[in-house]
Design a protein around this motif. Structure first.
Motif, PDB file in Angstrom:
ATOM      1  N   GLN A  52     -31.883  20.799  84.640  1.00  0.00           N
ATOM      2  CA  GLN A  52     -32.835  21.005  85.719  1.00  0.00           C
ATOM      3  C   GLN A  52     -32.839  22.449  86.232  1.00  0.00           C
ATOM      4  OE1 GLN A  52     -35.055  18.692  87.590  1.00  0.00           O
ATOM      5  NE2 GLN A  52     -34.939  17.860  85.508  1.00  0.00           N
ATOM      6  N   GLY A  53     -32.040  23.303  85.613  1.00  0.00           N
ATOM      7  CA  GLY A  53     -32.068  24.723  85.955  1.00  0.00           C
ATOM      8  C   GLY A  53     -31.160  25.141  87.086  1.00  0.00           C
ATOM      9  N   PHE A  54     -30.142  24.346  87.389  1.00  0.00           N
ATOM     10  CA  PHE A  54     -29.257  24.667  88.503  1.00  0.00           C
ATOM     11  C   PHE A  54     -27.935  25.309  88.065  1.00  0.00           C
ATOM     12  CE2 PHE A  54     -31.723  21.166  90.567  1.00  0.00           C
ATOM     13  CZ  PHE A  54     -32.242  21.929  91.609  1.00  0.00           C
ATOM     14  N   HIS A  55     -27.812  25.668  86.803  1.00  0.00           N
ATOM     15  CA  HIS A  55     -26.528  26.188  86.314  1.00  0.00           C
ATOM     16  C   HIS A  55     -26.470  27.705  86.293  1.00  0.00           C
ATOM     17  CE1 HIS A  55     -29.117  26.498  82.897  1.00  0.00           C
ATOM     18  NE2 HIS A  55     -28.175  26.899  82.070  1.00  0.00           N
ATOM     19  N   ARG A  56     -27.569  28.359  86.659  1.00  0.00           N
ATOM     20  CA  ARG A  56     -27.595  29.816  86.662  1.00  0.00           C
ATOM     21  C   ARG A  56     -27.854  30.335  88.073  1.00  0.00           C
ATOM     22  NH1 ARG A  56     -30.865  29.141  81.768  1.00  0.00           N
ATOM     23  NH2 ARG A  56     -29.577  29.614  79.952  1.00  0.00           N
ATOM     24  N   LYS A  57     -27.415  31.566  88.321  1.00  0.00           N
ATOM     25  CA  LYS A  57     -27.701  32.192  89.603  1.00  0.00           C
ATOM     26  C   LYS A  57     -29.192  32.474  89.722  1.00  0.00           C
ATOM     27  CE  LYS A  57     -23.195  34.466  90.113  1.00  0.00           C
ATOM     28  NZ  LYS A  57     -22.499  35.769  90.227  1.00  0.00           N
ATOM     29  N   ARG A  58     -29.689  32.455  90.947  1.00  0.00           N
ATOM     30  CA  ARG A  58     -31.084  32.795  91.169  1.00  0.00           C
ATOM     31  C   ARG A  58     -31.333  34.255  90.804  1.00  0.00           C
ATOM     32  NH1 ARG A  58     -32.211  30.341  97.222  1.00  0.00           N
ATOM     33  NH2 ARG A  58     -32.442  28.137  96.645  1.00  0.00           N
ATOM     34  N   PRO A  59     -32.481  34.557  90.219  1.00  0.00           N
ATOM     35  CA  PRO A  59     -32.794  35.965  89.926  1.00  0.00           C
ATOM     36  C   PRO A  59     -33.000  36.749  91.214  1.00  0.00           C
ATOM     37  CG  PRO A  59     -34.713  34.578  89.549  1.00  0.00           C
ATOM     38  CD  PRO A  59     -33.568  33.641  89.809  1.00  0.00           C
ATOM     39  N   ARG A  60     -32.747  38.036  91.153  1.00  0.00           N
ATOM     40  CA  ARG A  60     -32.939  38.856  92.350  1.00  0.00           C
ATOM     41  C   ARG A  60     -34.406  38.922  92.743  1.00  0.00           C
ATOM     42  NH1 ARG A  60     -28.886  44.119  91.669  1.00  0.00           N
ATOM     43  NH2 ARG A  60     -26.915  42.925  91.687  1.00  0.00           N
ATOM     44  N   ARG A  61     -35.263  39.048  91.753  1.00  0.00           N
ATOM     45  CA  ARG A  61     -36.699  39.117  92.010  1.00  0.00           C
ATOM     46  C   ARG A  61     -37.417  38.183  91.044  1.00  0.00           C
ATOM     47  NH1 ARG A  61     -37.905  45.644  92.725  1.00  0.00           N
ATOM     48  NH2 ARG A  61     -36.577  45.956  94.588  1.00  0.00           N
ATOM     49  N   PRO A  62     -37.695  36.956  91.460  1.00  0.00           N
ATOM     50  CA  PRO A  62     -38.371  36.002  90.570  1.00  0.00           C
ATOM     51  C   PRO A  62     -39.733  36.530  90.122  1.00  0.00           C
ATOM     52  CG  PRO A  62     -37.468  34.888  92.475  1.00  0.00           C
ATOM     53  CD  PRO A  62     -37.354  36.354  92.756  1.00  0.00           C
ATOM     54  N   THR A  63     -40.000  36.402  88.842  1.00  0.00           N
ATOM     55  CA  THR A  63     -41.249  36.863  88.253  1.00  0.00           C
ATOM     56  C   THR A  63     -42.060  35.676  87.754  1.00  0.00           C
ATOM     57  OG1 THR A  63     -40.299  37.056  86.043  1.00  0.00           O
ATOM     58  CG2 THR A  63     -40.071  38.963  87.506  1.00  0.00           C
TER      59      THR A  63
END
Length: 288
Positions: free
Chosen positions: A18-29
């Protein structure tokens, strides 16, 4: 061959899928938004808006603050995504459109029982299509009600005959969504001007389409039971089980036993080594 997973492993796999295993990007594109929706396979649309419409919050939970105007442009202007009944009303990748043909051709028209209204107002339903073809994208409020009949549908969430006709055409695939107004009302246009021809004209047999949807559901879950995977695209378990068996027999899915689960689970991984590697990738000991 991996035949069992611990509950902790299954949990980590599900969170990663579900996409919860990575840190959030600094600037989502836009690329992050695109990848998030494709990872999920569908994004359920919901107008519940205590904070904002619920479907905007799903990417936020994975990516953090992002440009909502970029999201809307991606969904309604790029040709890469479309609205369609999937789980409930959902945003789907455009290539999923042909996989849902069986739904468009076999599902009952919403609101339930509206078929009689369409039969009684067949001329009006045909006129609505012609009007949109002529004028371009329209919402329900842009169209007059049918002559000589009350437009309200008592007790129905759909509200009016006009909106019901639009929704019926939308369900059947004659119309598609090109956006939402500030009041969340859908703008409809003829599907030929919205869904790319390569997807609109692609013919997928019912069973092949449903197998592909179940495989998408397995990927979005990482590991799930037949009931879990069937519900992702609102199939019945009775429909899903023989199709899952076919996916197992073809080697596209495997069967595993998850600790404390009563039912067999289906991971989407192609090989047992893939399962092991991903368990390691998202484990607390190796994630950082």
């Amino acid at each position: 061959m991996v035949t069992t997973l611990s509950l902790a492993e299954a949990r980590r796999l599900a969170l990663a899928a579900q996409g919860f295993h990575r840190k959030r990007p600094r600037r989502p594109t836009v690329r992050h938004l695109r990848d998030t929706i494709r990872r999920l396979g569908l994004l359920q649309i919901d107008c519940v808006n205590v904070v904002c419409a619920a479907h905007y919050m799903v990417p936020f939970s994975r990516l953090g603050p992002y440009d909502r105007s970029a999201f809307d442009k991606l969904i309604y202007r790029s040709g890469e995504f479309a609205e369609q009944w999937a789980h409930e009303m959902s945003i789907i990748p455009a290539e999923t459109w042909p996989l849902l043909r069986y739904r468009r051709e076999t599902d009952r028209v919403r609101p339930w029982g509206f078929e009689k209204v369409l039969e009684q107002r067949a001329d009006y339903a045909a006129w609505v299509l012609e009007e949109i073809e002529r004028r371009g994208p329209l919402a329900a409020d842009d169209l007059p009600p049918p002559d000589g009949a009350a437009n309200k549908i008592p007790g129905s969430w759909i509200g009016t005959v006009t909106r019901g006709v639009l929704e019926a055409h939308f369900l059947r695939g004659s119309l598609a969504a090109v956006g939402r107004r500030s009041d969340f009302s859908r703008l409809y246009d003829v599907a030929e001007r919205v869904i790319p021809a390569e997807h609109r004209s692609r013919h997928v047999e019912y069973d092949a389409g449903r197998r592909a949807l179940l495989f998408q559901a397995a990927r979005a879950h990482a590991v799930g039971t037949a009931r879990d995977l069937a519900d992702y695209f609102r199939m019945s378990v009775g429909e899903a089980k023989p199709l899952l068996r076919q996916l197992v027999e073809s080697g596209q899915l495997h069967e595993v036993q998850v600790e404390s689960w009563r039912e067999i689970a289906y991971p989407w991984f192609i090989t047992s080594e893939h399962i092991v590697n991903w368990v390691l990738e998202v484990s607390p000991e190796t994630r950082d």
